[in-house]
Design an enzyme around this catalytic site. Structure first.
Site, PDB file in Angstrom:
ATOM      1  N   GLY A   1      45.613  13.912  99.645  1.00  0.00           N
ATOM      2  CA  GLY A   1      45.112  14.456 100.898  1.00  0.00           C
ATOM      3  C   GLY A   1      45.722  15.808 101.191  1.00  0.00           C
ATOM      4  O   GLY A   1      46.206  16.504 100.294  1.00  0.00           O
ATOM      5  N   SER A   2      45.721  16.167 102.447  1.00  0.00           N
ATOM      6  CA  SER A   2      46.173  17.497 102.841  1.00  0.00           C
ATOM      7  C   SER A   2      47.687  17.635 102.715  1.00  0.00           C
ATOM      8  O   SER A   2      48.430  16.658 102.822  1.00  0.00           O
ATOM      9  CB  SER A   2      45.750  17.791 104.281  1.00  0.00           C
ATOM     10  OG  SER A   2      46.496  17.007 105.185  1.00  0.00           O
ATOM     11  N   THR A   3      48.118  18.861 102.526  1.00  0.00           N
ATOM     12  CA  THR A   3      49.549  19.137 102.420  1.00  0.00           C
ATOM     13  C   THR A   3      50.266  18.794 103.717  1.00  0.00           C
ATOM     14  O   THR A   3      51.382  18.255 103.698  1.00  0.00           O
ATOM     15  CB  THR A   3      49.768  20.614 102.056  1.00  0.00           C
ATOM     16  OG1 THR A   3      49.233  20.839 100.741  1.00  0.00           O
ATOM     17  CG2 THR A   3      51.241  20.979 102.057  1.00  0.00           C
ATOM     18  N   SER A   4      49.649  19.068 104.853  1.00  0.00           N
ATOM     19  CA  SER A   4      50.308  18.807 106.138  1.00  0.00           C
ATOM     20  C   SER A   4      50.584  17.321 106.326  1.00  0.00           C
ATOM     21  O   SER A   4      51.680  16.938 106.759  1.00  0.00           O
ATOM     22  CB  SER A   4      49.457  19.345 107.294  1.00  0.00           C
ATOM     23  OG  SER A   4      48.168  18.750 107.301  1.00  0.00           O
TER      24      SER A   4
ATOM     25  N   LYS B   1      45.221   1.888 101.609  1.00  0.00           N
ATOM     26  CA  LYS B   1      44.729   2.379 102.891  1.00  0.00           C
ATOM     27  C   LYS B   1      43.693   3.471 102.596  1.00  0.00           C
ATOM     28  O   LYS B   1      44.051   4.609 102.310  1.00  0.00           O
ATOM     29  CB  LYS B   1      45.892   2.909 103.739  1.00  0.00           C
ATOM     30  CG  LYS B   1      45.517   3.141 105.207  1.00  0.00           C
ATOM     31  CD  LYS B   1      44.841   4.462 105.403  1.00  0.00           C
ATOM     32  CE  LYS B   1      44.322   4.631 106.826  1.00  0.00           C
ATOM     33  NZ  LYS B   1      43.524   5.882 106.952  1.00  0.00           N
TER      34      LYS B   1
ATOM     35  N   CYS C   1      40.057  19.530  95.819  1.00  0.00           N
ATOM     36  CA  CYS C   1      41.277  20.344  95.808  1.00  0.00           C
ATOM     37  C   CYS C   1      41.410  21.188  94.551  1.00  0.00           C
ATOM     38  O   CYS C   1      42.167  22.155  94.534  1.00  0.00           O
ATOM     39  CB  CYS C   1      42.497  19.439  95.974  1.00  0.00           C
ATOM     40  SG  CYS C   1      42.498  18.055  94.824  1.00  0.00           S
TER      41      CYS C   1
ATOM     42  N   GLY D   1      50.771  15.133 103.838  1.00  0.00           N
ATOM     43  CA  GLY D   1      51.718  14.790 102.791  1.00  0.00           C
ATOM     44  C   GLY D   1      53.153  15.104 103.179  1.00  0.00           C
ATOM     45  O   GLY D   1      54.073  14.335 102.864  1.00  0.00           O
TER      46      GLY D   1
END
Length: 487
Positions: free
Chosen positions: A237-240, A184, A293, A242
């Site tokens: 990707g972003s921590t949120s 994806k 990152c 994840g």
């Protein structure tokens, strides 16, 4: 740039998307690059089911055959190198050098690396153990073997900052280990990943082994995570995001590999080579326009050299050409979207309100009249409690925090929710290594931002779960099975 609307790749077939298409926009020109397919939830589930069906055969395919397919795919990627780089540049806004050297070239190189990886041993002998007679049976010598087995169906959710290297770093080791994949791609630049699928198809990958589904809506990624046919999710990707993926994976105990956010601390000690430090820190301005990152965005500098470092960083930023990424001499291209540009600018304004001093940048450049550009920005007079110091901005913004002694510098570096890659600059290598060993980060660069591409990569704390790169990626995409027998 591409006139034919892109189709999904499911079970070896190019499939019309159930929910139409959406526009992929060039961040430099704001023109339409192409039309990406919008998969339905049912189609994502269909892709995962196809991967499940293909796993039984692919997982038993000889390693030499898997290696040959990965090698041939790299050949196809290299054959179409310039066209692939042009597409990656149009989707991501990368400069020409980055699109060619760091996106497509690295993507092809990772397929070559894991063609070799498919041939690495998967068995490890365990020393025999002598057991006394007891409730478990007669006395005897027991041999054991640790065997790495493929996990199964792996969902690979990739980042927008590198539409070649990041997907390749997931797909190639997963396939080398005998897994099948549902990919994806990031909604901003998915077309390059479909080119990768084309290369794999031409290379002879069997139907269902690789599937690519895309969409601009969150539902596509959600389906790729919650499908009952998926055994593992690999996410960058972003921590949120994840954290939300991890919650879903936890309900059904899916395996996870998470490469999440970072706020890399660059600890500059008073005996550092400041020109070397500035060259490293300055990549936050230039490399992917700070959308990476691993960037050394949080500069912690000993007071004795604080003013000199600020002066050198200011001069460095002033030399950087911002503009059309296709133009010769451009160093800083656009960021990925208007929304992301606005987010970065809002952080700079927040920094001002928090008391930071904008040394350079802070205003929107207008090199062409179009495109999503952010000027390299340096914020000084920062403290570690400011949001601009604590939160990932993901743009060409560097914040500087002074410290007095080594202990304070280490404490400031570790006072972060993140822990992906930190950096230490010092003229005393023993001192630098002493500091590096105390930093709570998955990686530490000593007097460099360079990386050894066989070394494990991943984060402490909210920067991720697990390690990949080199042979560590083969372990990440495998389960360990023990086999025991009497001697």
């Amino acid at each position: 740039m591409t006139t034919t609307p892109q189709r999904l790749f499911i079970n070896g077939e190019w499939t019309e998307p159930a929910d139409g298409h959406y526009e992929v926009v060039d961040p430099a020109t704001e023109e339409t690059v192409g039309l990406a397919p919008e998969a339905s939830r049912a189609q994502v589930y269909e892709a995962a089911s196809a991967a499940r069906d293909a796993f039984a055969t692919w997982s038993r395919t000889r390693p030499e055959e898997r290696a040959a397919i990965l090698d041939r795919a790299a050949d196809v990627m290299q054959r179409d190198f310039l066209a692939n780089a042009a597409l990656a540049q149009a989707e991501s806004g990368a400069t020409t050098g980055t699109a060619r050297g760091m996106q497509v070239a690295v993507g092809a190189a990772r397929f070559r690396r894991y063609a070799k990886g498919a041939l690495e041993p998967v068995e490890e002998a365990i020393p025999p153990q002598i057991n006394e007679a007891g409730p478990m049976g007669r006395a005897g010598i027991f041999g054991a073997l640790a065997v790495r087995q493929p996990v199964g169906v792996v969902t690979c959710i990739t980042s927008y900052n590198n539409p070649w290297a990041n997907p390749a770093g997931k797909i190639a080791p997963a396939l080398a280990m005998g897994n099948t994949v549902v990919v994806k791609p990031a909604p901003q630049d998915p077309l390059s990943v479909y080119r990768m699928a084309e290369a794999l198809a031409e290379a002879g990958v069997p139907a269902g082994v690789v599937n690519v589904v895309s969409g601009s809506a969150p539902g596509v990624g959600e389906a790729a995570v919650d499908s009952p046919d998926v055994d593992m999710v690999s996410f960058t990707g972003s921590t949120s995001v994840g954290q939300r993926i991890a919650e879903v994976c936890g309900r059904s105990m899916k395996r996870q590999l998470m490469e999440l956010g970072g706020k890399g601390a660059a600890v500059v000690l008073d005996d550092a080579d400041l020109d070397s430090a500035v060259a490293g820190i300055g990549t936050t301005f230039s490399f992917y326009s700070g959308q990476i990152c691993t960037a050394p965005t949080r500069v912690l500098v000993q007071r004795a050299v604080h003013d000199a470092l600020i002066e050198k960083l200011t001069a460095y930023a002033g030399y950087l050409t911002v503009g059309d990424p296709r133009a010769k001499g451009t160093v800083v291209g656009p960021v990925i979207s208007a929304a992301h540009r606005d987010r970065i600018e809002s952080y700079v304004e927040l920094g001002r309100k928090e008391g930071a001093r904008v040394v350079t940048g802070g205003e929107r450049p207008d090199p062409t009249g179009r495109g999503f550009y952010v000027a390299p920005t340096l914020l000084a007079d920062c403290t570690n409690d400011m949001r601009v110091v604590r939160e990932e901005i993901f743009g060409p913004v560097v914040v500087v925090v002074p410290f007095d002694d080594e202990e304070e510098g280490i404490a400031l570096a570790n006072d972060s929710d993140y822990g992906l890659i930190d950096y230490v600059w010092s003229g005393d290598v023993a001192r630098a290594f002493r500091v590096a060993r105390r930093l709570r980060a998955g990686g530490v660069g000593v007097n460099t931002i360079g990386r050894n591409m066989e070394a494990p990569f991943g984060g402490f704390k909210r920067s991720g779960v697990g390690r990949d790169v080199g042979s560590y990626a083969l372990h990440a995409y495998s389960e360990t099975q023990s086999i025991v027998w009497p001697g």
